[in-house]
Scaffold this active site. Structure first.
Site, PDB file in Angstrom:
ATOM      1  N   GLU A   1      -0.754 -71.037 -37.245  1.00 14.91           N
ATOM      2  CA  GLU A   1      -0.398 -70.104 -36.161  1.00 14.91           C
ATOM      3  C   GLU A   1      -1.596 -70.113 -35.201  1.00 14.91           C
ATOM      4  O   GLU A   1      -1.495 -70.613 -34.086  1.00 14.91           O
ATOM      5  CB  GLU A   1      -0.152 -68.695 -36.738  1.00 14.91           C
TER       6      GLU A   1
ATOM      7  N   HIS B   1       1.718 -68.471 -44.283  1.00 11.57           N
ATOM      8  CA  HIS B   1       1.431 -68.628 -42.859  1.00 11.57           C
ATOM      9  C   HIS B   1       0.353 -69.712 -42.738  1.00 11.57           C
ATOM     10  O   HIS B   1      -0.645 -69.673 -43.468  1.00 11.57           O
ATOM     11  CB  HIS B   1       0.855 -67.347 -42.268  1.00 11.57           C
TER      12      HIS B   1
ATOM     13  N   ASP C   1       9.407 -62.281 -36.862  1.00 11.11           N
ATOM     14  CA  ASP C   1       8.018 -61.954 -37.241  1.00 11.11           C
ATOM     15  C   ASP C   1       7.787 -60.439 -37.322  1.00 11.11           C
ATOM     16  O   ASP C   1       7.881 -59.863 -38.407  1.00 11.11           O
ATOM     17  CB  ASP C   1       7.027 -62.638 -36.284  1.00 11.11           C
ATOM     18  N   ASP C   2       7.459 -59.815 -36.192  1.00  9.86           N
ATOM     19  CA  ASP C   2       7.224 -58.366 -36.135  1.00  9.86           C
ATOM     20  C   ASP C   2       7.978 -57.823 -34.918  1.00  9.86           C
ATOM     21  O   ASP C   2       7.367 -57.518 -33.882  1.00  9.86           O
ATOM     22  CB  ASP C   2       5.718 -58.085 -36.001  1.00  9.86           C
TER      23      ASP C   2
ATOM     24  N   HIS D   1      11.294 -65.173 -41.651  1.00 12.53           N
ATOM     25  CA  HIS D   1       9.912 -64.818 -41.313  1.00 12.53           C
ATOM     26  C   HIS D   1       9.949 -63.469 -40.610  1.00 12.53           C
ATOM     27  O   HIS D   1      10.065 -63.384 -39.384  1.00 12.53           O
ATOM     28  CB  HIS D   1       9.295 -65.908 -40.430  1.00 12.53           C
TER      29      HIS D   1
ATOM     30  N   HIS E   1       8.238 -59.438 -41.182  1.00  8.08           N
ATOM     31  CA  HIS E   1       7.382 -58.496 -41.923  1.00  8.08           C
ATOM     32  C   HIS E   1       7.997 -57.105 -41.803  1.00  8.08           C
ATOM     33  O   HIS E   1       8.134 -56.588 -40.682  1.00  8.08           O
ATOM     34  CB  HIS E   1       5.976 -58.486 -41.326  1.00  8.08           C
TER      35      HIS E   1
HETATM   36  N1  HPA Z   1       0.604 -63.370 -38.660  1.00  5.74           N
HETATM   37  C1  HPA Z   1      -0.206 -63.092 -39.691  1.00  5.74           C
HETATM   38  N2  HPA Z   1      -0.124 -61.975 -40.377  1.00  5.74           N
HETATM   39  C2  HPA Z   1       0.812 -61.089 -40.055  1.00  5.74           C
HETATM   40  C3  HPA Z   1       1.672 -61.310 -39.010  1.00  5.74           C
HETATM   41  C4  HPA Z   1       1.561 -62.512 -38.273  1.00  5.74           C
HETATM   42  O1  HPA Z   1       2.298 -62.789 -37.301  1.00  5.74           O
HETATM   43  N3  HPA Z   1       2.488 -60.218 -38.937  1.00  5.74           N
HETATM   44  C5  HPA Z   1       2.128 -59.389 -39.927  1.00  5.74           C
HETATM   45  N4  HPA Z   1       1.107 -59.907 -40.604  1.00  5.74           N
HETATM   46 ZN    ZN Z   2       4.268 -63.573 -39.751  1.00  2.00          ZN
END
Ligand code: HPA
Ligand code: ZN
Length: 333
Positions: A192, A189, A270-271, A9, A11
Site C-alpha cells: 500500500e 496488507h 477498506d474504511d 477488504h 475494516h
Molecule cells: N491500511 C492499514 N491499516 C489499516 C487500514 C489501511 O487501509 N485501515 C485500517 N487499518
Molecule cells: Zn485495509
C-alpha cells in the site's frame, strides 16, 4: 439488479460513521477531542496512512460493549446489501480493543451476532478475520493468536494491518506459521505504502492467500509476472488510495493497468466511513474516472468471488449471479 460482489477488504472499525461515533461516545461516556460533529468532520483530511490511522484509533474508543459491535456490524451489512455485497470477509483489530480492557469474547461475540443477523436479514454470507498490528511487537500478536486458538474463538483467519513502512512482513513469520498450522486463512496488507519487497515477503514468508492493496507491485515487473502466474488476489481499494494519497487522483489510479496486465484484482472499500463511500461508491468512481466497461466490472466482481474463502459451491452460485447481471446489462443497452 446490483452487480453481486464479495467484499474482502473491509475494516469493521472503519465503518464507524461520524454520527455513530458521537452517539456512542455519549452513550458510553467517552470523551473525544472533538466537541461537535462539525469539528469531527474537519479531521477527515489525510496526508498519508498514518494521519488516517491516528484518527481511526482515536474514534474506535467509543466501542465498548458487545451490543456496540453487534450494532455497527449490522449497520455495515445493511448499507452493503444496498451496494450489492453478497459475501463479506470482515477484518477487525483485536489489539485495539483488548488494550482498552475489552474482552475478546465480547468483541467477537458482538460481531458474530451482527453477522448472523445480517445473513438472516440480507442473505449476506461471511467470514471473520482478525488483523494484527504491524506497529506492535509480534509477541503481542502471538499472545492474542494463542488465546484465540486456545479459547476456541470463532475467527476464520488472520491478517496484518496498520502502519506499513518500517514494519516488514518478516517480523510476523512465526505468527503466520502458527495461524496456518491451526487451519486459519492468512492474508496481509502489503504494497500500500510499502515497497514491492514487502509483497514478496508476504508471499514467501507469511504464505498468504491474498495481498491487501498490493498496488506497488507495478514497480517490479518480475513480481507482476509472478502474481499473474499464481493468480494471487490483490484486494485494491480505490477511494482509500486517493484519500491516503498513495495515488494522486482517481484518474491516475492503476486499477485499469492492473486489469490489463492480467492481475487478479478486485475492488473493496477498506474504511468506507473515512474514505468517501462504500463498495458502490468505489465502483462508481472507477467507472467514471477510468471508464471501466461492463465486462471489466463483471471481471472485478468475479475476481472478488474467486478470491474469497467461500467453498466451490458458494463461488459458483455467486459467479452465476454475475453472469445474470452481465446478461441484464447487455439487454439494457
Ligand atoms: N491500511 C492499514 N491499516 C489499516 C487500514 C489501511 O487501509 N485501515 C485500517 N487499518
Ligand atoms: Zn485495509
Amino acid at each position: 439488479m446490483k452487480l453481486p460482489v464479495a467484499e474482502l477488504h473491509i475494516h469493521l472499525e472503519g465503518t464507524l460513521e461520524p454520527e455513530a461515533i458521537l452517539r456512542l461516545a455519549e452513550q458510553n461516556d467517552i470523551k473525544l477531542p472533538w466537541p461537535s460533529l462539525e469539528h469531527l468532520r474537519e479531521q477527515y483530511e489525510f496526508s498519508n496512512l498514518q494521519s488516517f490511522l491516528d484518527l481511526f484509533y482515536t474514534n474506535l474508543a467509543v466501542l465498548r460493549t458487545r451490543a456496540d459491535f453487534h450494532e455497527i456490524t449490522l449497520a455495515y451489512l445493511r448499507r452493503s446489501d444496498a451496494a450489492g455485497v453478497r459475501h463479506v470477509e470482515l477484518f477487525f483489530d483485536p489489539q485495539a480493543h483488548q488494550e482498552r480492557g475489552i474482552e475478546l469474547g465480547e468483541v467477537i461475540g458482538g460481531i458474530r451476532a451482527g453477522l448472523k443477523e445480517g445473513e438472516e436479514r440480507f442473505g449476506i454470507t461471511h467470514k471473520l478475520i482478525a488483523c494484527f498490528w504491524r506497529h506492535a511487537p509480534a509477541e503481542s500478536a502471538m499472545e492474542i493468536l494463542r488465546t484465540l486458538v486456545a479459547e476456541g474463538h470463532d475467527v476464520d483467519g488472520i491478517g496484518l494491518d496498520s502502519s506499513e513502512l518500517g514494519y516488514p512482513p518478516i517480523l510476523f513469520q512465526d505468527v503466520f506459521a502458527y495461524a496456518r498450522a491451526n487451519g486459519m486463512h492468512v492474508v496481509a496488507h502489503a504494497g500500500e505504502e510499502g515497497p514491492p519487497e514487502y509483497i514478496i515477503q508476504a508471499l514467501d514468508l507469511l504464505k498468504v492467500k491474498r495481498i491487501d492493496h498490493g498496488i506497488r507491485c507495478l514497480e517490479d515487473d518480475a513480481l507482476v509476472q509472478r502474481l499473474v502466474k499464481e493468480r494471487m488476489p490483490l484486494t485494491v481499494c480505490p477511494l482509500s488510495n486517493v484519500r491516503l494519497r498513495t495515488v494522486n487522483t482517481m484518474a491516475d489510479h492503476p486499477l485499469k493497468t492492473m486489469l490489463d496486465r492480467g492481475l487478479n484484482v478486485s475492488i473493496h472499500s477498506d474504511d468506507p466511513a473515512y474514505f468517501g463511500g462504500y463498495l458502490d461508491a468505489n465502483f462508481e468512481a472507477v467507472k467514471r474516472e477510468l471508464g471501466l466497461s461492463t465486462s471489466e466490472q463483471a471481471t472485478l466482481a468475479k475476481n472478488s468471488i474467486e478470491s474469497s474463502f467461500l467453498d466451490e459451491a458458494g463461488k459458483s452460485s455467486l459467479t452465476a449471479q454475475v453472469d445474470e447481471w452481465l446478461a441484464a446489462e447487455g439487454q439494457d443497452r
